[in-house]
Scaffold this motif. Structure first.
Motif, PDB file in Angstrom:
ATOM      1  N   GLY A  68      20.014 -17.883  -5.028  1.00 28.61           N
ATOM      2  CA  GLY A  68      19.357 -18.141  -6.314  1.00 28.61           C
ATOM      3  C   GLY A  68      18.936 -16.886  -7.036  1.00 28.61           C
ATOM      4  O   GLY A  68      18.320 -16.950  -8.103  1.00 28.61           O
ATOM      5  N   CYS A  69      19.263 -15.732  -6.470  1.00 23.98           N
ATOM      6  CA  CYS A  69      18.799 -14.456  -7.020  1.00 23.98           C
ATOM      7  C   CYS A  69      19.814 -13.858  -7.988  1.00 23.98           C
ATOM      8  O   CYS A  69      21.012 -13.830  -7.710  1.00 23.98           O
ATOM      9  CB  CYS A  69      18.534 -13.486  -5.860  1.00 23.98           C
ATOM     10  SG  CYS A  69      18.056 -11.829  -6.372  1.00 23.98           S
ATOM     11  N   GLU A  70      19.321 -13.352  -9.105  1.00 29.09           N
ATOM     12  CA  GLU A  70      20.168 -12.671 -10.082  1.00 29.09           C
ATOM     13  C   GLU A  70      19.976 -11.158 -10.044  1.00 29.09           C
ATOM     14  O   GLU A  70      20.914 -10.396 -10.292  1.00 29.09           O
ATOM     15  CB  GLU A  70      19.846 -13.174 -11.486  1.00 29.09           C
ATOM     16  CG  GLU A  70      20.101 -14.661 -11.690  1.00 29.09           C
ATOM     17  CD  GLU A  70      19.636 -15.129 -13.050  1.00 29.09           C
ATOM     18  OE1 GLU A  70      19.043 -14.308 -13.790  1.00 29.09           O
ATOM     19  OE2 GLU A  70      19.850 -16.310 -13.376  1.00 29.09           O
ATOM     20  N   PHE A  71      18.741 -10.732  -9.753  1.00 30.61           N
ATOM     21  CA  PHE A  71      18.399  -9.310  -9.750  1.00 30.61           C
ATOM     22  C   PHE A  71      17.759  -8.969  -8.407  1.00 30.61           C
ATOM     23  O   PHE A  71      16.686  -9.463  -8.073  1.00 30.61           O
ATOM     24  CB  PHE A  71      17.440  -9.006 -10.906  1.00 30.61           C
ATOM     25  CG  PHE A  71      16.967  -7.582 -10.989  1.00 30.61           C
ATOM     26  CD1 PHE A  71      17.739  -6.530 -10.530  1.00 30.61           C
ATOM     27  CD2 PHE A  71      15.732  -7.285 -11.567  1.00 30.61           C
ATOM     28  CE1 PHE A  71      17.297  -5.209 -10.617  1.00 30.61           C
ATOM     29  CE2 PHE A  71      15.278  -5.975 -11.666  1.00 30.61           C
ATOM     30  CZ  PHE A  71      16.061  -4.935 -11.184  1.00 30.61           C
ATOM     31  N   LEU A  72      18.440  -8.128  -7.611  1.00 32.44           N
ATOM     32  CA  LEU A  72      17.970  -7.752  -6.283  1.00 32.44           C
ATOM     33  C   LEU A  72      17.521  -6.296  -6.294  1.00 32.44           C
ATOM     34  O   LEU A  72      18.248  -5.422  -6.769  1.00 32.44           O
ATOM     35  CB  LEU A  72      19.079  -7.950  -5.250  1.00 32.44           C
ATOM     36  CG  LEU A  72      18.764  -7.532  -3.811  1.00 32.44           C
ATOM     37  CD1 LEU A  72      17.636  -8.380  -3.227  1.00 32.44           C
ATOM     38  CD2 LEU A  72      20.016  -7.624  -2.938  1.00 32.44           C
ATOM     39  N   ILE A  73      16.327  -6.056  -5.752  1.00 33.19           N
ATOM     40  CA  ILE A  73      15.763  -4.710  -5.655  1.00 33.19           C
ATOM     41  C   ILE A  73      15.589  -4.382  -4.174  1.00 33.19           C
ATOM     42  O   ILE A  73      14.966  -5.147  -3.435  1.00 33.19           O
ATOM     43  CB  ILE A  73      14.393  -4.631  -6.361  1.00 33.19           C
ATOM     44  CG1 ILE A  73      14.502  -5.098  -7.816  1.00 33.19           C
ATOM     45  CG2 ILE A  73      13.834  -3.220  -6.293  1.00 33.19           C
ATOM     46  CD1 ILE A  73      13.164  -5.388  -8.470  1.00 33.19           C
ATOM     47  N   MET A  74      16.132  -3.262  -3.737  1.00 30.89           N
ATOM     48  CA  MET A  74      15.974  -2.871  -2.342  1.00 30.89           C
ATOM     49  C   MET A  74      16.071  -1.336  -2.223  1.00 30.89           C
ATOM     50  O   MET A  74      16.885  -0.728  -2.897  1.00 30.89           O
ATOM     51  CB  MET A  74      17.019  -3.574  -1.464  1.00 30.89           C
ATOM     52  CG  MET A  74      18.463  -3.352  -1.859  1.00 30.89           C
ATOM     53  SD  MET A  74      19.634  -4.414  -0.962  1.00 30.89           S
ATOM     54  CE  MET A  74      19.199  -4.148   0.741  1.00 30.89           C
ATOM     55  N   ALA A  75      15.144  -0.714  -1.479  1.00 33.40           N
ATOM     56  CA  ALA A  75      14.185  -1.334  -0.594  1.00 33.40           C
ATOM     57  C   ALA A  75      12.815  -0.700  -0.841  1.00 33.40           C
ATOM     58  O   ALA A  75      12.721   0.508  -1.073  1.00 33.40           O
ATOM     59  CB  ALA A  75      14.584  -1.129   0.847  1.00 33.40           C
ATOM     60  N   GLY A  76      11.793  -1.528  -0.743  1.00 34.38           N
ATOM     61  CA  GLY A  76      10.436  -1.079  -1.004  1.00 34.38           C
ATOM     62  C   GLY A  76       9.807  -0.326   0.143  1.00 34.38           C
ATOM     63  O   GLY A  76       8.702   0.193   0.017  1.00 34.38           O
ATOM     64  N   ASP A  77      10.480  -0.243   1.272  1.00 35.85           N
ATOM     65  CA  ASP A  77       9.982   0.518   2.414  1.00 35.85           C
ATOM     66  C   ASP A  77      11.187   1.091   3.164  1.00 35.85           C
ATOM     67  O   ASP A  77      12.265   0.505   3.171  1.00 35.85           O
ATOM     68  CB  ASP A  77       9.164  -0.379   3.348  1.00 35.85           C
ATOM     69  CG  ASP A  77       8.269   0.427   4.281  1.00 35.85           C
ATOM     70  OD1 ASP A  77       8.248   1.664   4.164  1.00 35.85           O
ATOM     71  OD2 ASP A  77       7.579  -0.184   5.122  1.00 35.85           O
ATOM     72  N   GLY A  78      11.004   2.249   3.790  1.00 34.47           N
ATOM     73  CA  GLY A  78      12.105   2.864   4.524  1.00 34.47           C
ATOM     74  C   GLY A  78      13.185   3.399   3.594  1.00 34.47           C
ATOM     75  O   GLY A  78      13.003   3.491   2.382  1.00 34.47           O
ATOM     76  N   GLU A  79      14.317   3.748   4.163  1.00 34.29           N
ATOM     77  CA  GLU A  79      15.450   4.270   3.397  1.00 34.29           C
ATOM     78  C   GLU A  79      16.593   3.271   3.409  1.00 34.29           C
ATOM     79  O   GLU A  79      17.164   2.966   4.454  1.00 34.29           O
ATOM     80  CB  GLU A  79      15.906   5.613   3.966  1.00 34.29           C
ATOM     81  CG  GLU A  79      17.209   6.133   3.379  1.00 34.29           C
ATOM     82  CD  GLU A  79      17.236   6.126   1.845  1.00 34.29           C
ATOM     83  OE1 GLU A  79      18.279   5.752   1.276  1.00 34.29           O
ATOM     84  OE2 GLU A  79      16.204   6.485   1.222  1.00 34.29           O
TER      85      GLU A  79
END
Length: 566
Positions: A353-364
């Motif tokens: 159901g996702c159109e816009f994915l953001i990764m990653a808020g922690d780590g590399e």
């Protein structure tokens, strides 16, 4: 049962939004001139005798100062509290069915930093008794916090104890608790989850008299899945409450449709923004909180599933920055299996159901096997827009070609750098190589110029070690032709003692005002260039000139690159 609501006001409108399954057949008012509002028939209170037989119960809805007036009016009709009418608050406790049961248990709060401070203030505001608690902190044992002596974890017994984990990087603590056979929800939770008691959350926003002069619908369509699978509905820096944990049996769908989420959506729609950290989010700079409220404005509902999603559940990183950790972290064995299991749940439950994915808020993102499991999955075919948050050390032509095998989405990239010279960079971002970074950023800039990258931003966390390099950082970004250089103030994620943090932060103790040395840097003409955003450094930070925004993360990119999501 059939109900009538006594009151046509914002409290009544909010109540109907939350309790939408109640059979409400009438709205009662002392002098309304309309026959119908919000799709419900309206009757004047002096008509009550004629319709009383149709109603099983009347619910008084109003702000505190007006409740007793309405109560006395109903009593003049011979009605009694409890039998014939209730206050809206009487129904709030029914929302707490799945809340944590801590009765009879000792309460231990693990952490004495920023999140413990937020929890303490929340308890005072909501009158939750957290006076008889024990505070523990690995690094501050023997010191004091809010009149309590801080103990060491070694001083604590686990029997008949409920732990509230109040630190940002909580995975090590949670794993320790789980290794001692403690269960999430039964024996422990995070501070953000503890503050998400539905009855108190609803009370917090429904009686909030503020009304801000802008509309933000982020919480209705946005989800973040962070450390341990904790799920929230806006940036973790900007809000204080959580929806639950994906890794503990709750599906994303269950949490998305939870009462906690519904109440947070209400706080967006009634424009109180009761759960937002207003000293952090740029939307609140220069905004009025006493604006006229329009009863006729429709409230939006949450989307069927989150359409904008940020993931950040793996700490694996090739750097060990001084603001973050003391050693390089690479998850292995059972820990890695758990992270990959969470990635699989995201692929299955979130990405469709996702159109816009953001990764990653922690780590590399480009080192983690857990993140790789996501951006190389078949579910990526649904993603239209993809934003990478990276330290840039592993981003090169080979990595770019690898990514492009799995997605044809528009790709955006934000690079955390925090310095403009080799000496500062390699001191702050330990394990990094500034020469390699520069080469990688030149390649990224070429991709941006060709349009292969749709957006490119450099991030800079301002502290004592690097603030003098801010103008040079802007010059570097302008020379490469990137879209934005973004400055934020350093936050204490439990890495520093209070005194240490005061020394390295370039903000005064109020957290808002820059120290004089930083103010001088901000006066440099280059800091006024259009490429610059001062983020959470509020000095000279222009108010955000918006009336309505659908999603914060889309907005912050599209304001620099128009039609990015069209």
């Amino acid at each position: 049962m059939k109900y009538a609501i006594y009151g046509i006001n914002r409290v009544a409108k909010d109540f109907i939004y939350i309790f939408e399954d109640l059979d409400i057949i009438y709205l009662l008012d002392d002098g309304c001139n309309t026959d119908r509002i919000w799709g419900i028939k309206v009757k004047k209170i002096n008509e009550l005798s004629e319709i009383k037989k149709e109603i099983d119960k009347i619910i008084i809805c109003d702000f505190y100062k007006n409740k007793n007036v309405k109560k006395e009016q109903l009593e003049r009709f011979g009605l009694s509290y409890g039998n014939d009418f209730l206050f809206e608050e009487d129904l709030f406790k029914d929302l707490d069915e799945n809340y944590f049961d801590i009765n009879g248990k000792k309460i231990v709060i693990w952490g004495t930093g920023q999140r413990a401070e937020i929890l303490y203030n929340w308890a005072n505001e909501t009158k939750v008794d957290l006076t008889r608690v024990t505070y523990i902190d690995t690094y501050k044992a023997g010191q004091g916090f809010k009149g309590h002596k801080i103990l060491s974890p070694s001083d604590i017994h686990f029997d008949n104890t409920f732990f509230i984990v109040a630190v940002a990087r909580d995975q090590e603590i949670i794993e320790l608790l789980e290794n001692n056979d403690l269960k999430w929800g039964k024996d422990f939770c995070t501070s953000a989850e503890f503050m998400s008691r539905p009855s108190l959350m609803l009370k917090q926003t429904i009686f909030d008299t503020k009304c801000y002069d802008f509309k933000c619908h982020t919480m209705l369509n946005h989800a973040e899945i962070i450390g341990g699978g904790n799920m929230i509905c806006c940036c973790s820096t900007y809000i204080t409450n959580a929806l639950g944990r994906v890794s503990d049996g709750d599906s994303v769908r269950t949490m998305w449709q939870s009462m906690q989420h519904k109440i947070m959506c209400l706080s967006n729609e009634n424009r109180t923004y009761s759960f937002c950290r207003k000293n952090m989010c740029p939307f609140f700079i220069g905004k009025k909180d006493d604006c006229q409220y329009d009863l006729n404005t429709d409230y939006q509902r949450m989307t069927k599933s989150p359409t904008t999603v940020a993931v950040g559940h793996d700490e694996t990183c090739n750097l060990f920055c001084i603001t973050c950790r003391d050693d390089i972290c690479v998850e292995k064995g059972k820990k890695l299996e758990k992270k990959i299991g969470l990635s699989d749940a995201i692929n299955k439950e979130v990405l469709p159901g996702c159109e816009f994915l953001i990764m990653a808020g922690d780590g590399e993102v480009f080192l983690s096997k857990a993140y790789e499991r996501i951006y190389t999955s078949d579910a990526m075919k649904n993603i239209k827009n993809l934003r990478f948050l990276t330290n840039g050390m592993l981003f090169n032509e080979r990595k770019w070609n690898e990514i492009r095998k799995f997605t044809d989405a528009k790709i955006m990239m934000t690079v955390s750098i925090d310095a403009a010279t080799k000496e500062s960079y390699e001191s702050i971002r330990r394990g990094g190589n500034f020469d390699v970074l520069q080469k990688n950023m030149e390649y990224a800039a070429q991709l941006r110029k060709k349009g292969d990258l749709s957006y490119l931003r450099f991030n800079f966390v301002v502290q004592k070690m690097n603030y003098k390099e801010m103008p040079q950082f802007v010059k570097w970004g302008m020379g490469l032709g990137i879209d934005e250089v973004f400055f934020t103030k350093i936050l204490n994620w439990g890495t520093y003692t209070t005194e240490e943090f005061k020394e390295i932060s370039m903000m005064e103790e109020d957290g808002i005002t820059p120290k004089p040395e930083l103010e001088e840097i901000l006066k440099n003409p280059i800091m006024d260039e259009s490429i610059v955003d001062l983020g959470t450094i509020r000095f000279n930070h222009c108010p955000v000139n918006i009336e309505e925004v659908d999603n914060y993360y889309r907005w912050e990119l599209q304001r620099k690159v128009g039609e990015l999501f069209d």
